[in-house]
Scaffold this motif. Sequence first.
Motif, PDB file in Angstrom:
ATOM      1  N   PHE A 120      55.633  39.992  48.759  1.00  0.00           N
ATOM      2  CA  PHE A 120      54.678  40.402  47.730  1.00  0.00           C
ATOM      3  C   PHE A 120      54.034  39.202  47.045  1.00  0.00           C
ATOM      4  CE2 PHE A 120      53.246  41.688  43.591  1.00  0.00           C
ATOM      5  CZ  PHE A 120      52.763  42.983  43.748  1.00  0.00           C
ATOM      6  N   PHE A 180      50.242  37.791  47.377  1.00  0.00           N
ATOM      7  CA  PHE A 180      49.547  37.764  46.085  1.00  0.00           C
ATOM      8  C   PHE A 180      48.910  36.399  45.863  1.00  0.00           C
ATOM      9  CE2 PHE A 180      49.215  37.209  41.552  1.00  0.00           C
ATOM     10  CZ  PHE A 180      48.937  38.467  41.029  1.00  0.00           C
ATOM     11  N   ALA A 233      51.021  45.389  49.600  1.00  0.00           N
ATOM     12  CA  ALA A 233      51.005  45.711  48.169  1.00  0.00           C
ATOM     13  C   ALA A 233      50.603  44.495  47.341  1.00  0.00           C
ATOM     14  CB  ALA A 233      52.382  46.212  47.739  1.00  0.00           C
ATOM     15  N   GLY A 234      51.099  43.322  47.709  1.00  0.00           N
ATOM     16  CA  GLY A 234      50.767  42.115  46.968  1.00  0.00           C
ATOM     17  C   GLY A 234      49.301  41.772  47.007  1.00  0.00           C
ATOM     18  N   VAL A 249      47.199  44.350  44.907  1.00  0.00           N
ATOM     19  CA  VAL A 249      47.336  44.096  43.468  1.00  0.00           C
ATOM     20  C   VAL A 249      46.547  42.854  43.067  1.00  0.00           C
ATOM     21  CG1 VAL A 249      48.964  43.469  41.652  1.00  0.00           C
ATOM     22  CG2 VAL A 249      49.543  45.278  43.274  1.00  0.00           C
ATOM     23  N   ALA A 250      46.637  41.790  43.877  1.00  0.00           N
ATOM     24  CA  ALA A 250      45.894  40.564  43.570  1.00  0.00           C
ATOM     25  C   ALA A 250      44.391  40.790  43.625  1.00  0.00           C
ATOM     26  CB  ALA A 250      46.290  39.459  44.548  1.00  0.00           C
ATOM     27  N   ALA A 253      42.848  43.691  42.862  1.00  0.00           N
ATOM     28  CA  ALA A 253      42.407  44.573  41.786  1.00  0.00           C
ATOM     29  C   ALA A 253      42.595  43.975  40.398  1.00  0.00           C
ATOM     30  CB  ALA A 253      43.163  45.897  41.879  1.00  0.00           C
ATOM     31  N   LEU A 254      43.565  43.083  40.222  1.00  0.00           N
ATOM     32  CA  LEU A 254      43.908  42.594  38.888  1.00  0.00           C
ATOM     33  C   LEU A 254      42.801  41.810  38.174  1.00  0.00           C
ATOM     34  CD1 LEU A 254      47.638  41.447  38.676  1.00  0.00           C
ATOM     35  CD2 LEU A 254      46.448  43.164  37.328  1.00  0.00           C
ATOM     36  N   ALA A 267      40.104  45.523  47.391  1.00  0.00           N
ATOM     37  CA  ALA A 267      41.173  46.509  47.511  1.00  0.00           C
ATOM     38  C   ALA A 267      40.866  47.536  48.590  1.00  0.00           C
ATOM     39  CB  ALA A 267      41.391  47.201  46.158  1.00  0.00           C
TER      40      ALA A 267
END
Length: 590
Positions: A14, A18, A145-146, A149-150, A152-153, A251
């Motif tokens: 992850f 990321f 998943a990582g 998330v990276a 979208a953040l 994403a």
Amino acid sequence: MITRQVLAYGALGFPLAFAALPLYVHVPRLYAENAGLPLALVGLLLLAARFADALADPLLGLWSDRVGNRRRLILLALPPLGLGLAALLAPPDTAGAGWLLATLALTFLGFSLATINYHAWGAELGDTPQRSLRVTASREGFALAGVVVAAALPALLAADTGTAMARLGWIFLPLLALAALATLIGTPAAAPGPTAGGRAALVAVLADRGFRRLLAVLAVGGIAAAIPATLVLFFIADVLRLEHQQGLFLAVYFVCGGLALPAWMALARRIGKLRAWALSMLLAIASFIWAFALAPGDAFAFGLICAASGAARRPPRRAPRARRGHRRHRRLFRRLELRHQVQPGACRRHRPAPGQPRRLQSRRRGHGGTGPAGAGRGVCAAAGGAQTRSTGAAVALACRLHRGANMTHTLKHLFAAFAAILLLGGCASVEVADYAADRPLLDLRQYFSGRVEGWGMFQDRSGKVLKRFHVVIDAKWQGDTGTLDERFTWSDGPGGGNPERRVWTLTDLGGGRYSGSAGDVVGSARGEAAGNALRWRYVLALPVDGKVVEVDFDDWMYLVDDKVMLNRSFMSKYGFRLGEVTLTLVRRPS
């Protein structure tokens, strides 16, 4: 391995994935726009860092094999990775080329050492096809998943790239610590086997015609994939003018890649891996070619391109078949995968055909045979390790591989590095800094001082003029704070839902940067000036049919002389272009 141990191993995937996304996708734009470095210089520094990384990775692989303790090596890699990435994504105001190069080198060192040993550990744990599949699935699931998330953040953390990247770097540190703790404590150790390799193995592998053809495919695919990976944020912001939706597009791309993987696996079992790979390439070409026809605000169309190209990114592939008589190379080719990645693919084992011996070994001296079971196990010589999407395809080698595969990883680095410098230096997008040499020099405080009048029009997406207006602006400054009192007169008269007055409060931040606020502006507007140009970006709350609609504005202002300024503003909502405003401003004598 029990399920808890498999999940513990995958956890480190992850934060590694990321870290890979901002490292390869966001850094060029961050340092070109926020740190003010020339884009060509950023490309040159990336080239230098990637070249050094390509030379260092095989050495890290050799050293890691000699040390052999995966936990210790990963633990050693975490401080330079965490601190390097945090410093890279949060450059100080005085940061220049030296800061970028130093933080890149530190981050690459930690990332490569961690990824090489992390993947080698997984290869050592997968001593049966079933266990190898479970370990690979865990790592790739956490990696997907990582990266999502990276992606979208940043849009959720801050409106401007600099603040968002700095916060992303600080978030990465606890994520890395927690995931590393889970992996290092919860994953069982794997007994290292003897390693095989040396110069003879390298020469033997490169002497094979099939392997050389594989390298040629790798070169073309790596450069082709480097184009969208390196330039995607510039394209979204400067061509589509949808900077605020960058995270959403990334994403969509990665999620569609993960969702499409089972379909590609089923298709590969039905028609074969090679044909499935060819179909994926056709899908990628057919989807990307439409990018040439996109216009500002085409969010839905670009979203479809992201979805289709993301779905094409992860089909299973196989290496070319070794020639007859090259028994010592067959294991190499059967255990070689080409993978698209943000996080490199897994070291999967090949299941031998019925009647085929599970372990082949060369008994000829000087040819670096793979040896008995466990030979060549370990790092796989950095082959799949430290690279991400900016290089396009990555080579992930299974355990027990010839050391000659190091050359594949090194050449992949070099191809991608040269692609990055050519693309960043030659395909730079339009920026405010491009007007730095143009005159007359735009001084916002000097121009907006006293009374300014303007005449403008609003056009819809098709170019049809819907409204015309006249505006009178009374401006004054006290220190670094300015006030612009705007009064509008519209062609359709009062009461048509048009704003009749807007009062701006501006702040001179220094260095050609400004911030602003007004009653109907959502949040804070931000501006940047260079030469005769100024760019404003903000969200405006407009009344439409009794409702308030938030609309994104991207304003470009150009000073013609000391009296006349031209203004062109692009309007969009949810990424869809609504229209544009064209305005001519004339400064009146005090």
